[in-house]
Design an enzyme around this catalytic site. Structure first.
Site, PDB file in Angstrom:
ATOM      1  N   SER A 141      32.553  40.021  26.293  1.00  0.00           N
ATOM      2  CA  SER A 141      33.979  40.124  26.585  1.00  0.00           C
ATOM      3  C   SER A 141      34.744  38.951  25.963  1.00  0.00           C
ATOM      4  CB  SER A 141      34.189  40.209  28.108  1.00  0.00           C
ATOM      5  OG  SER A 141      35.498  40.605  28.422  1.00  0.00           O
ATOM      6  N   ASP A 295      33.154  51.590  27.467  1.00  0.00           N
ATOM      7  CA  ASP A 295      34.089  50.484  27.680  1.00  0.00           C
ATOM      8  C   ASP A 295      35.512  50.911  27.302  1.00  0.00           C
ATOM      9  OD1 ASP A 295      35.458  48.040  27.734  1.00  0.00           O
ATOM     10  OD2 ASP A 295      33.803  46.935  26.821  1.00  0.00           O
ATOM     11  N   HIS A 324      33.126  48.651  31.051  1.00  0.00           N
ATOM     12  CA  HIS A 324      33.080  47.247  30.637  1.00  0.00           C
ATOM     13  C   HIS A 324      32.307  46.384  31.628  1.00  0.00           C
ATOM     14  CE1 HIS A 324      34.441  43.715  28.430  1.00  0.00           C
ATOM     15  NE2 HIS A 324      34.798  43.154  29.564  1.00  0.00           N
TER      16      HIS A 324
END
Length: 350
Positions: A141, A295, A324
């Site tokens: 991320s 995601d 995610h």
């Protein structure tokens, strides 16, 4: 400054601090006496050739990597590698709005960029350990954003890079979501322009934040298959409050806002006058781009479009129904795939 017991070894395990000194941010403010919190695993070899840098994601610290990703049975094996997990500026453990003294504390904390994190990390590795080249840089991320920045800014220092569930340049869709995330926190009447007296008073902010992450952080499949039940929760509401609200509630809002601004402005093409292809073309590291299949923040197609611009790179999609937040290893197949791809990358010649 404001006291917050959450940001302590009691909750995050032991870690060390590195003094950056007077650190000048890209936006032009000097963080005087800035510090980075970090944790190491394993032993640095004599040639200093086995070092791996792990960068942290939004709201996360070294602790989640210790819990899930690092161990003798994992690709990030401390019996083989020297692994350094560095907590980003604004993480709550490193210099952050809530713990920074003086005029720039709390709501006055300056804006920090991904590039500032990477420059600070490079200083720590070089001055503390004498590390000039990394066997691997990886992160998920926001950690993927830092991974890309490392590979673009310091190509000669990065042999391999693995960007997990993140992009080198934030897409407009994700930027809109980040703004909504910021608005949920700053709209709370207790926020007081960042000069609240207790973060625990911002209950409405955390409830709204939990709803946003429920919507975007998890995939539709996560909800339709009632995956929350396999995690020990009795209903959607039980999971929303007991997992998501409970996760964010101990954290400092200003710290989260500092990280969110970095997330929302992540863009490696700032190194090349806005030319993303030129920026990614600088990368010399053997690179795996590793999106999560469901995601919504960083969809595989967005990651694939960037991977096509990176020399000596390959796309490795992590199949997961969790979205995610599959980053939290909500299904055993997730970490098995991550380990498999990281092992493949680490064993490749460079």
């Amino acid at each position: 400054m404001i006291e917050n017991a959450f940001y302590s070894p009691e909750f995050h395990g032991d870690y060390e601090m590195f003094d950056l000194g007077d650190f000048v941010l890209e936006e032009g403010v000097t963080l005087r006496g800035a510090q980075l919190a970090y944790k190491t695993f394993g032993t640095l070899d004599e040639a200093k050739s086995n070092a791996i840098l792990v960068t942290t994601w939004y709201s996360g610290t070294h602790q989640i990597w210790d819990d899930i990703y690092i161990g003798p049975e994992r690709a990030l094996n401390p019996e083989r590698y020297f692994i350094v997990v560095i907590n980003q500026l604004g993480s709550g453990l490193s210099t952050s709005p809530h713990n920074y003294p003086g005029t720039f504390s709390m709501g006055n904390f300056p804006r920090v960029r991904i590039s500032d994190d990477v420059r600070a990390q490079e200083q720590l590795l070089r001055e503390r350990f004498g590390i000039e080249k990394l066997a691997l840089v990886t992160g998920g991320s926001m950690g993927a954003q830092q991974t890309y920045e490392w590979a673009v800014r310091f190509p000669e220092k990065v042999r391999r890079a693995a960007a997990i569930a993140g992009t080198a340049k934030l897409t407009p869709h994700c930027a809109i979501w980040v703004k909504a995330n910021v608005d949920t926190m700053t709209a709370d009447p207790e926020f007081n322009d960042g000069f609240y007296t207790r973060q625990a008073d911002l209950r409405k902010a955390f409830a709204r934040k939990a709803n946003l992450f429920a919507l975007m952080g998890f995939s539709p499949e996560f909800w339709s298959t009632e995956k929350w039940a396999t995690l020990g929760f009795s209903s959607v509401e039980d999971f929303r409050v007991g997992f998501l609200e409970a996760y964010f509630a101990p954290m400092d809002v200003n710290d989260l806002l500092c990280q969110a601004w970095k997330w929302g402005n992540g863009d490696v093409s700032r190194n090349t006058g806005g030319d993303l292809a030129a920026a990614l073309g600088r990368i010399t590291a053997r690179t795996f781009v590793m999106p999560i299949s469901t995601d919504w923040f960083f969809p595989p197609e967005d990651c694939a479009a960037e991977e096509a611009l990176i020399p000596n790179s390959e796309l490795r999609v992590i199949e997961s129904n969790s979205g995610h937040l599959g980053l939290f290893n909500l299904e055993p197949e997730y970490i098995e795939q991550v380990d498999g791809y990281l092992n493949e990358l680490l064993e490749s010649g460079v």
